[in-house]
Design a protein around this motif. Structure first.
Motif, PDB file in Angstrom:
ATOM      1  N   THR A  86      52.109  42.899  35.571  1.00  0.00           N
ATOM      2  CA  THR A  86      51.278  41.772  35.126  1.00  0.00           C
ATOM      3  C   THR A  86      51.793  40.457  35.706  1.00  0.00           C
ATOM      4  O   THR A  86      51.032  39.612  36.161  1.00  0.00           O
ATOM      5  N   MET A 133      49.907  37.708  38.010  1.00  0.00           N
ATOM      6  CA  MET A 133      49.833  36.333  37.532  1.00  0.00           C
ATOM      7  C   MET A 133      50.331  35.366  38.612  1.00  0.00           C
ATOM      8  O   MET A 133      49.670  34.375  38.929  1.00  0.00           O
ATOM      9  N   LEU A 174      37.180  20.295  43.358  1.00  0.00           N
ATOM     10  CA  LEU A 174      37.434  20.575  41.946  1.00  0.00           C
ATOM     11  C   LEU A 174      36.514  21.687  41.444  1.00  0.00           C
ATOM     12  O   LEU A 174      36.933  22.562  40.683  1.00  0.00           O
ATOM     13  N   LEU A 197      37.811  24.861  42.819  1.00  0.00           N
ATOM     14  CA  LEU A 197      39.015  25.170  42.049  1.00  0.00           C
ATOM     15  C   LEU A 197      38.619  25.823  40.729  1.00  0.00           C
ATOM     16  O   LEU A 197      39.174  26.838  40.323  1.00  0.00           O
ATOM     17  N   GLY A 198      37.627  25.215  40.062  1.00  0.00           N
ATOM     18  CA  GLY A 198      37.167  25.727  38.774  1.00  0.00           C
ATOM     19  C   GLY A 198      36.653  27.149  38.905  1.00  0.00           C
ATOM     20  O   GLY A 198      37.000  28.022  38.095  1.00  0.00           O
ATOM     21  N   ILE A 220      39.945  29.562  40.536  1.00  0.00           N
ATOM     22  CA  ILE A 220      41.114  29.692  39.669  1.00  0.00           C
ATOM     23  C   ILE A 220      40.670  30.031  38.254  1.00  0.00           C
ATOM     24  O   ILE A 220      41.205  30.940  37.623  1.00  0.00           O
ATOM     25  N   GLY A 221      39.649  29.309  37.773  1.00  0.00           N
ATOM     26  CA  GLY A 221      39.132  29.601  36.444  1.00  0.00           C
ATOM     27  C   GLY A 221      38.666  31.054  36.369  1.00  0.00           C
ATOM     28  O   GLY A 221      38.967  31.771  35.416  1.00  0.00           O
ATOM     29  N   LEU A 263      41.671  33.471  36.469  1.00  0.00           N
ATOM     30  CA  LEU A 263      42.445  33.451  35.224  1.00  0.00           C
ATOM     31  C   LEU A 263      41.673  34.114  34.084  1.00  0.00           C
ATOM     32  O   LEU A 263      42.265  34.763  33.219  1.00  0.00           O
ATOM     33  N   THR A 264      40.348  33.967  34.083  1.00  0.00           N
ATOM     34  CA  THR A 264      39.534  34.660  33.088  1.00  0.00           C
ATOM     35  C   THR A 264      39.646  36.169  33.281  1.00  0.00           C
ATOM     36  O   THR A 264      39.879  36.924  32.327  1.00  0.00           O
ATOM     37  N   PHE A 305      42.031  37.664  34.685  1.00  0.00           N
ATOM     38  CA  PHE A 305      43.399  38.013  34.298  1.00  0.00           C
ATOM     39  C   PHE A 305      43.495  38.209  32.784  1.00  0.00           C
ATOM     40  O   PHE A 305      44.034  39.202  32.302  1.00  0.00           O
ATOM     41  N   GLY A 306      42.902  37.247  32.029  1.00  0.00           N
ATOM     42  CA  GLY A 306      42.934  37.349  30.578  1.00  0.00           C
ATOM     43  C   GLY A 306      42.254  38.615  30.082  1.00  0.00           C
ATOM     44  O   GLY A 306      42.706  39.258  29.138  1.00  0.00           O
ATOM     45  N   LEU A 307      41.145  38.978  30.752  1.00  0.00           N
ATOM     46  CA  LEU A 307      40.385  40.148  30.322  1.00  0.00           C
ATOM     47  C   LEU A 307      41.073  41.454  30.688  1.00  0.00           C
ATOM     48  O   LEU A 307      41.091  42.411  29.915  1.00  0.00           O
ATOM     49  N   ALA A 318      44.383  41.961  32.196  1.00  0.00           N
ATOM     50  CA  ALA A 318      45.832  42.152  32.259  1.00  0.00           C
ATOM     51  C   ALA A 318      46.313  43.087  31.164  1.00  0.00           C
ATOM     52  O   ALA A 318      47.301  43.803  31.330  1.00  0.00           O
ATOM     53  N   ASN A 319      45.605  43.111  30.012  1.00  0.00           N
ATOM     54  CA  ASN A 319      45.920  44.025  28.922  1.00  0.00           C
ATOM     55  C   ASN A 319      45.995  45.471  29.362  1.00  0.00           C
ATOM     56  O   ASN A 319      46.815  46.244  28.886  1.00  0.00           O
TER      57      ASN A 319
END
Lengths: 176, 647
Positions: free
Chosen positions: B272, B276, B314, B317-318, B321-322, B325-326, B328-330, B332-333
């Motif tokens: 993980t 990341m 920007l 970037l949103g 990267i956004g 990272l989303t 990743f959040g969903l 990575a578990n």
């Protein structure tokens, strides 16, 4: 959502985006007026840069008549581009004096032969003392000096066709 | 016509990236007939983007003044090399270079990468195309480098004189290669997240790209620091300026990533965390680009600043990267953590190094963004060395200490008692050096500590070679040894410069002398000189080291005329044990001239060290690629044998 820490990076990133977006919408004050505008010319006495025009002293610029002071040099390519526009300014009644930066008399004469000579006086500034003294950082630059020897306007870069009426208007203002 | 050719190639490349994305996504979702499109799309995209960039180079080479970008950034009187570097010394051109390198990297992955599962491969190429699309859109919609002028210009406006420097001409592309290499690592991470396959094979596929990016970033930072040192004429080599930080932050993240990907490759741990870091490293590249281009922060280096483009970056970037990272959040578990290990082990040391690097990254990031944050509340602050140096040191010092020991430890579990002897030696060396510098008269805590650690680390970095047959040590290990030694050398330069620098500001007239450290400097005279597109006042100095044979130095105060700008050309007298740094300033009246002199002991070690670090990376890269090719050959031979056996 067992592991909350997995969402921390996203949270931090969104915060950054918010601040950055806010900052982007803020107006920035970018205009930097020359610190010399409104101040009198420094004292100088330059020898003649060419054979056929006299040199330049501070007194020449305080004779009651507003003038354009053009900083230039024979080795300067944009100065070639601005030469015809200076000529037009002269024909419209502007008096132009020149300051030649780090130049040799034979180069000055060759340049004036080739591209015209709109100047009434040309001083040779070998050490850039006048150039630095009036807040100019490069060639070419053109200053409007009122009849009392005060700098009232600075034009950075070469004079283009669209700048001619602006400079004439500034000269008129300075004369009034 | 030429400019239009470049533009057309760029549009086609952009269109292909859309195709690559959709075909890739469909193929991953089970439409297998789409898979055949993905690799060719990536390759052709690389070729088309290259054509586009070569076109721009050509337009700059011939100074085609009907093209707006050429007219605003070049000049017929410039030397050819600066005409060419003008092609990327501006916003539009550098973005085109970025997208070209990225497309080439995509093509290269498509051509050579064989370790990944086909599905992860396709997902990676789709992610690569997704990132590419944003940049194509950015260039084509808001910063077209091939835009024509309604009327050709009579003459160009030139290139920022500060950029007319051979070192700087190649500095931005170097950093860009680094940034783009990290975009590949990012695509790999996203690809692996999408297919949920974070494996040692994935780590091995990703590693050369991280290594490559890291080498370029190292070179870029080293060169950038040296450029700022000799060109800006202020005598310093690192200013903690937002633009400098913009290149340092991806380097810190890439360094952490490089080490964690090694753990993943050899021990199947830190899954993980590696993903990341893959996302964070590229985020730092994009964040840097945003900070440099948008003008939200004030910097001494920022050029091509434009809030409108800032908005565009920007948004990109949103999305990237956004989005990552989303994801990743969903996801990575569902990636299990992999192998376990003890704290005292090679992995343990690497994790510690990772945490410290991340902390340093956090500190630099916070310091860089802090002014942005406070400005939102109308408070203007500037964060500089007084914050970065001590706060950074809190994490740098323990990291360097563990770095000296880590490579001596075994994988999975080990005991400190096994490496008692080397530990004692390193510790004794550090104490001895600390004592010595205090005797020499330096009482700066950080600098003295830095010197002690530098010498200790230099010795420690060679200890992993102890008792081994040097000819049989793998190239990758040599790479590590040299990179760690390089860091020690750089640290020695930094600490020595800050502990022992002598400065002298003098106003003297021709014939007079002044002293700085062991040097005696005499001003012989000042005269005007002219170059191809500048004139200057040149000082003639004769300098002698400890009364030895004098050498001539000619610092200049230069005036460029297109565009008008003044720069000071400092001069350096380099000896093995340091540099004399001289700058000439304005006339100080009565025929006197301002002269600024520094004696900087061992300052050059900073950049030699940086080069050694990059060399270490290069050796590791060559070693890894060679091992890979060998493994591939062995596999193929095995397959052939099996086929023969079957026949």
């Amino acid at each position: 959502m067992k592991k909350l820490w997995l969402w921390i990076p996203l949270g931090l990133f969104l915060m950054f985006c918010g601040v950055a977006a806010y900052q982007l919408t803020q107006p920035k004050d970018e205009f930097i007026p020359s610190t010399m505008i409104g101040k009198p010319l420094p004292q100088f006495d330059l020898r003649a840069a060419s054979g056929d025009r006299p040199g330049l002293t501070t007194a020449d610029l305080a004779d009651g008549k507003p003038k354009l002071l053009n900083i230039w040099a024979s080795w300067c390519v944009p100065c070639i581009a601005e030469a015809p526009h200076l000529e037009r300014l002269r024909q419209s009644g502007a008096e132009i004096v020149g300051v030649a930066i780090r130049d040799r008399p034979e180069d000055v004469a060759r340049f004036l032969d080739q591209y015209g000579n709109p100047y009434t006086r040309i001083g040779a500034d070998d050490l850039s003392e006048v150039q630095l003294g009036i807040g100019s950082s490069g060639v070419p630059e053109t200053f409007v000096i009122d009849g009392k020897g005060t700098i009232v306007y600075q034009h950075i870069g070469d004079v283009r066709a669209s700048d001619v009426p602006v400079l004439l208007a500034k000269l008129r203002e300075a004369g009034a | 016509m030429i400019a239009e050719l470049g533009l057309a190639a760029l549009w086609l490349a952009g269109a292909l990236s859309v195709l690559q994305l959709f075909a890739g996504v469909l193929a991953v979702r089970g439409h297998e007939d789409m898979a055949a499109l993905v690799r060719p799309a990536a390759v052709v995209q690389g070729v088309l983007a290259s054509i586009s960039f070569l076109t721009l180079l050509y337009l700059f080479a011939i100074t085609d003044l009907s093209v707006k970008l050429v007219a605003t950034h070049s000049h017929s009187a410039k030397p050819l090399i600066f005409k060419l570097s003008g092609a990327w010394g501006n916003h539009e051109g550098s973005m085109l270079l970025w997208v070209t390198v990225m497309a080439l990297a995509g093509g290269l992955i498509a051509l050579i990468e064989r370790r990944l599962s086909e599905k992860t491969m396709l997902a990676t190429l789709a992610a690569q195309a997704f990132v590419g699309i944003g940049f194509y859109a950015f260039i084509l919609l808001s910063s077209n480098p091939f835009e024509r002028l309604p009327m050709p210009a009579a003459e160009g406006q030139g290139l920022n004189p500060l950029l007319q420097d051979i070192g700087l001409a190649f500095h931005p592309p170097t950093l860009y290669f680094g940034y783009v290499g990290l975009s590949v690592a990012f695509s790999f991470a996203v690809g692996a997240l999408l297919t949920r396959s974070v494996t040692p094979d994935f780590a091995r596929a990703m590693r050369p790209w991280i290594l490559g990016a890291w080498i370029f970033l190292t070179l870029g930072i080293t060169a950038g620091s040296y450029w700022a040192y000799y060109e800006l004429g202020w005598g310093g080599w690192w200013f903690w300026d937002p633009v400098e930080n913009a290149s340092l932050m991806p380097w810190l993240a890439a360094t952490a990533l490089l080490h964690s990907v090694s753990v993943l490759a050899s021990r199947d741990a830190l899954r993980t965390w590696t993903i990341m870091l893959g996302v964070v490293a590229f985020s730092m590249s994009m964040l840097g680009t945003f900070l440099v281009r948008s003008g939200v922060l004030t910097s001494v280096h920022a050029f091509a600043v434009d809030p409108e483009r800032g908005t565009f970056i920007l948004i990109l970037l949103g999305i990237y990267i956004g989005g990552a990272l989303t994801l990743f959040g969903l996801r990575a578990n569902s990636i299990s953590e992999g192998e376990r290990f003890k704290v005292t082990s090679r992995e343990g040391a690497l994790v510690f190094n990772n945490v410290m690097l991340s902390a340093i990254l956090g500190i630099v990031l916070l310091g860089t963004l802090y002014p942005l944050l406070t400005e939102a509340f109308d408070v203007r602050v500037s964060v500089g060395p007084p914050y970065f140096n001590p706060v950074g040191a809190i994490f740098t010092v323990p990291m360097l200490l563990v770095m000296a020991v880590g490579p001596l430890l075994r994988w999975r579990q080990d005991k400190l008692s096994r490496i008692q002897m080397p530990l004692a030696v390193i510790f004794a060396i550090m104490i001895a050096v600390l004592g010595l510098v205090v005797v020499l008269g330096s009482y700066s805590l950080l600098a003295d500590l830095g010197l002690a650690i530098a010498v200790g680390l230099a010795v420690a970095s060679f200890l992993p070679l102890r008792g081994r047959n040097l000819l049989r040590v793998p190239l990758a290990t040599w790479g590590m040894v040299i990179a760690h030694f390089g860091l020690a050398v750089a640290l020695f330069g930094m600490a020595s410069e800050s502990a022992f620098t002598k400065e002298r500001l003098a106003a003297i007239s021709a014939g007079q002398s002044t002293e700085v450290g062991p040097w005696q400097v005499t001003l012989e005279g000042v005269q005007p000189v002219a170059g191809p597109n500048w004139t200057a006042l040149e000082g003639q100095l004769s300098a002698s080291y400890e009364g030895g044979e004098p050498i001539m130095l000619n610092p200049q105060a230069r005036n460029f005329w297109a565009p008008p700008q003044e720069t000071s050309e400092s001069v350096l007298a380099t000896r093995w044990n340091g540099q004399l740094y001289a700058v000439i300033g304005n006339e100080a009246g009565q025929g006197r001239w301002q002269l600024r002199l520094w004696w900087k002991p061992f300052v050059t070690f900073i950049w030699y060290g940086g080069l050694l670090v990059a060399l270490g990376g290069l050796l590791a890269l060559i070693g890894r690629v060679a091992t890979d090719l060998k493994r591939r050959r062995v596999m193929r031979r095995k397959e052939l044998h099996q086929e023969e056996a079957v026949a």
